[in-house]
Design an enzyme around this catalytic site. Structure first.
Site, mmCIF file in Angstrom:
data_model
loop_
_atom_site.group_PDB
_atom_site.id
_atom_site.type_symbol
_atom_site.label_atom_id
_atom_site.label_comp_id
_atom_site.label_asym_id
_atom_site.label_seq_id
_atom_site.Cartn_x
_atom_site.Cartn_y
_atom_site.Cartn_z
ATOM 1 N N ASP A 239 0.844 -1.195 0.000
ATOM 2 C CA ASP A 239 0.000 0.000 0.000
ATOM 3 C C ASP A 239 0.881 1.247 0.000
ATOM 4 O O ASP A 239 1.702 1.427 0.894
ATOM 5 C CB ASP A 239 -0.877 -0.025 1.253
ATOM 6 C CG ASP A 239 -1.969 1.035 1.247
ATOM 7 O OD1 ASP A 239 -1.749 2.127 0.701
ATOM 8 O OD2 ASP A 239 -3.042 0.761 1.804
ATOM 9 N N GLY A 265 -1.400 -4.349 -3.105
ATOM 10 C CA GLY A 265 -1.478 -2.939 -2.778
ATOM 11 C C GLY A 265 -2.645 -2.578 -1.884
ATOM 12 O O GLY A 265 -3.097 -3.378 -1.056
ATOM 13 N N HIS A 266 -3.152 -1.368 -2.072
ATOM 14 C CA HIS A 266 -4.171 -0.775 -1.213
ATOM 15 C C HIS A 266 -5.478 -1.569 -1.237
ATOM 16 O O HIS A 266 -6.049 -1.885 -0.199
ATOM 17 C CB HIS A 266 -4.399 0.657 -1.681
ATOM 18 C CG HIS A 266 -5.295 1.485 -0.817
ATOM 19 N ND1 HIS A 266 -5.023 1.757 0.505
ATOM 20 C CD2 HIS A 266 -6.468 2.134 -1.103
ATOM 21 C CE1 HIS A 266 -5.979 2.528 0.999
ATOM 22 N NE2 HIS A 266 -6.872 2.760 0.051
ATOM 23 N N PHE A 267 -5.955 -1.907 -2.428
ATOM 24 C CA PHE A 267 -7.222 -2.617 -2.586
ATOM 25 C C PHE A 267 -6.967 -4.133 -2.576
ATOM 26 O O PHE A 267 -7.122 -4.821 -3.583
ATOM 27 C CB PHE A 267 -7.916 -2.193 -3.881
ATOM 28 C CG PHE A 267 -8.561 -0.841 -3.812
ATOM 29 C CD1 PHE A 267 -9.866 -0.689 -3.377
ATOM 30 C CD2 PHE A 267 -7.860 0.294 -4.192
ATOM 31 C CE1 PHE A 267 -10.466 0.565 -3.318
ATOM 32 C CE2 PHE A 267 -8.447 1.551 -4.140
ATOM 33 C CZ PHE A 267 -9.756 1.686 -3.696
ATOM 34 N N ALA A 268 -6.615 -4.651 -1.419
ATOM 35 C CA ALA A 268 -6.187 -6.047 -1.317
ATOM 36 C C ALA A 268 -7.275 -7.032 -1.721
ATOM 37 O O ALA A 268 -6.969 -8.110 -2.246
ATOM 38 C CB ALA A 268 -5.728 -6.340 0.117
#
Length: 289
Positions: A239, A265-268
């Site tokens: 992230d 990343g952020h949107f796992a």
């Protein structure tokens, strides 16, 4: 045999805000309840696949905040994280939710922790996915962004740059080990909603209010220490905003929490649903027991 969730798509009025939400209709009336609190710049649609997978066994409820998704707010709605949490508190009351676990992601963390402060008796447990509550969970880029203030030279332009299609797409792609696992539908739908009239102004107001969340970190950490809710942490280690130290920091205050870091990343959930969904199911079963 396998079960596919039945899902209802509804609206409810909360103080003049027409809140849209999607809700699974599980096979058992006493199924555990999981309130899904989405992040920026998304909405309840980010949980569609999770609801499909788990909604037949559990009651999953995913609302859109004011300024996001299909929720409609009055033109004079004053956007702040306190205001979003107030609407979600009213939403929970309107649905008669007296005991539930929360899945908090990104913006869902400051919204959810405010709700937990106000209604601690209702929180049965926490699933934390890239939802930060610790100073060490802020990247340098996140700190620079949070430091932006209204009227400062270039501040509004910096926020607007994040609200473009390129900015939205980068939030999905940065830190992802396998780009082929990412469907383009997420950032495309997010951008559709961002481009609606008034939505960018709402997001600018929330960006300039984000510092209010950092100022409450001590309070949220104290809440975690005092209440020790059952906690599952699932985190995309790549992230760019909330790096992995923010996930590990929760263990100081809830040492019994279960922690899983994923190479994404952020949107796992976009890339690791097959790994995360069983963890959520097992967690809800344990909380229920």
């Amino acid at each position: 045999m396998f079960s596919i969730a039945r899902i209802a798509h509804r609206h409810v009025d909360v103080g003049g805000v027409r809140v849209f939400y999607r809700e699974s209709l599980p096979e058992r009336e006493d199924a555990p309840v999981l309130l899904l609190l989405h992040g920026f710049p998304s909405a309840s649609h980010q949980f569609r696949r999770l609801i499909d997978v788990l909604g037949a066994r559990y009651r999953l409820i995913a609302p859109d905040y004011p300024g996001f998704g299909h929720t409609g707010a009055p033109d004079d709605f004053a956007y702040s994280f306190d205001a979003l949490a107030g609407v979600m508190e009213g939403f929970v009351q309107r649905l008669g939710l007296t005991r539930f676990a929360m899945y908090v992601f990104d913006f869902g963390a400051p919204v959810g922790f405010r709700l937990a402060e106000r209604r601690p008796e209702r929180i049965a447990g926490l699933v934390v996915q890239n939802g930060n509550a610790y100073a060490e969970g802020l990247s340098d880029g996140a700190r620079d962004f949070i430091a932006l203030r209204p009227g400062a030279p270039g501040a509004q332009e910096a926020v607007r740059g994040l609200l473009t299609l390129d900015g939205t797409r980068s939030q999905y792609e940065t830190g992802v080990a396998d780009p082929e696992a990412l469907a383009p539908d997420g950032w495309t739908l997010d951008q559709h909603f961002l481009d609606l009239p008034g939505r960018k102004e709402a997001q600018i107001a929330l960006a300039f209010d984000y510092h209010s969340n950092i100022e409450r970190y001590d309070r949220w950490q104290d809440w975690l220490r005092r209440h020790r809710p059952p906690t599952l942490i699932v985190w995309g280690a790549g992230d760019p905003f909330f790096p992995a130290p923010g996930a590990r920091a929760y263990l100081r205050d809830v040492p019994d929490a279960e922690l899983h870091l994923f190479d994404t990343g952020h949107f796992a959930l976009e890339t690791h649903l097959p790994e995360i969904a069983p963890l959520v199911a097992g967690f809800l079963d344990r909380v229920r027991a």
